[in-house]
Design a protein around this motif. Structure first.
Motif, mmCIF file in Angstrom:
data_model
loop_
_atom_site.group_PDB
_atom_site.id
_atom_site.type_symbol
_atom_site.label_atom_id
_atom_site.label_comp_id
_atom_site.label_asym_id
_atom_site.label_seq_id
_atom_site.Cartn_x
_atom_site.Cartn_y
_atom_site.Cartn_z
ATOM 1 N N ASN A 280 41.524 -15.455 28.098
ATOM 2 C CA ASN A 280 40.901 -13.890 28.255
ATOM 3 C C ASN A 280 41.362 -12.917 27.180
ATOM 4 O OD1 ASN A 280 39.268 -14.510 30.719
ATOM 5 N ND2 ASN A 280 41.070 -15.199 31.802
ATOM 6 N N TYR A 281 42.675 -13.173 26.818
ATOM 7 C CA TYR A 281 43.153 -11.984 26.052
ATOM 8 C C TYR A 281 43.296 -12.201 24.761
ATOM 9 C CZ TYR A 281 44.182 -10.042 30.599
ATOM 10 O OH TYR A 281 44.238 -9.547 32.031
ATOM 11 N N GLY A 282 43.467 -13.560 24.496
ATOM 12 C CA GLY A 282 43.430 -13.789 22.923
ATOM 13 C C GLY A 282 42.061 -13.327 22.242
ATOM 14 N N PRO A 283 40.913 -13.540 22.634
ATOM 15 C CA PRO A 283 39.815 -12.954 22.029
ATOM 16 C C PRO A 283 39.906 -11.399 21.947
ATOM 17 C CG PRO A 283 39.258 -14.822 23.500
ATOM 18 C CD PRO A 283 40.621 -14.398 23.860
ATOM 19 N N MET A 284 40.740 -10.777 22.668
ATOM 20 C CA MET A 284 40.905 -9.583 22.385
ATOM 21 C C MET A 284 41.662 -8.960 21.304
ATOM 22 S SD MET A 284 41.236 -7.694 26.409
ATOM 23 C CE MET A 284 40.296 -8.593 27.681
#
Length: 253
Positions: free
Chosen positions: A177-181
């Motif tokens: 969920n946060y890697g792509p951010m």
């Protein structure tokens, strides 16, 4: 190792061997000992029980922040007492960079010290103690959609530091969920993730802690060198280096 590029080159040249990890440990420990400001910050953390890890991580973060543009953003998942967010802000300030520092946590000491203390107030106090610009702190469970949506409005980030829940499912959720951010070209650093690496054994008080098995398994299933280079969202990743139980990945597309 005075620059991040030197660290990356050293890691890629010498590879996953006990002597490689030991060399990085020794160089980083000495570098912190020789840097009065970093040493003072780390001493404050240890003296007041505000964080874990080992001294050399302060040098790793120094190299990372030095590699950032003049304006950059940082996100930590799993803030407890703000050792790393305050360090990032300190490093940015002393190099004349402007940083937006974000943190996400339940701020209840979950899994560490559930004694009812106001951990968000503890975090802010640490920034005050070092006269640093305060961070943006978001209260929430990192796996919940409401929290993910709250963080996403500030994305993308130049640095994403994952140190949240240490269960396999939570670590998996945080990466997905946060890697792509993380910005293309940015770094995702994951704590407690080196269980498959050949760190030397702990001795003479040296902290060659490999990590936490469920976290390592989640990382190794999703990311290189043991897993794929692509996350399900299509973002592409390359492992850049390992410093003890921290691993850093570059988003390349």
């Amino acid at each position: 190792m005075q620059t991040l590029d030197e660290l990356i080159t050293y890691w890629k040249t010498h590879g996953d061997k006990p002597e490689t990890h030991q060399r990085i440990y020794d160089v980083f420990q000495k570098a912190v000992d020789d840097d009065a400001e970093l040493k003072a910050h780390r001493h404050h953390i240890k003296a007041h029980g505000l964080g874990f890890g080992t001294d050399g991580f302060h040098w790793m973060w120094k190299l990372i922040v030095d590699s950032m543009p003049d304006e950059f953003s940082f996100l930590e998942l799993g803030v407890w007492a703000a050792q790393i967010p305050s360090l990032v802000e300190l490093l940015a300030t002393r190099t004349g960079k402007f940083s937006d520092v974000f943190g996400v946590s339940t701020f209840d000491g979950r899994g560490i010290n559930e004694n009812g203390e106001d951990y968000k107030a503890v975090c802010y106090k640490l920034f005050d103690d070092f006269k640093l610009k305060k961070p943006y702190l978001i209260t929430g469970d990192t796996t919940k959609m409401a929290t993910i949506s709250s963080v996403e409005q500030f994305a993308p980030f130049d640095i994403t530091f994952i140190d949240g829940g240490h269960e396999y499912e939570t670590a998996t959720s945080d990466i997905l969920n946060y890697g792509p951010m993380t910005k293309i070209g940015g770094l995702m650093v994951i704590d407690d993730a080196s269980c498959l690496f050949h760190l030397p054994p702990c001795h003479d008080g040296q902290n060659h802690f490999h990590g936490i098995d469920p976290v390592s398994r989640a990382v190794d299933k999703l990311l290189p060198p043991f897993g794929p280079t692509l996350l399900p969202d299509g973002s592409e990743w390359r492992q850049e280096f390992v410093v003890m139980h921290d691993r850093a990945f570059r988003r390349i597309s």
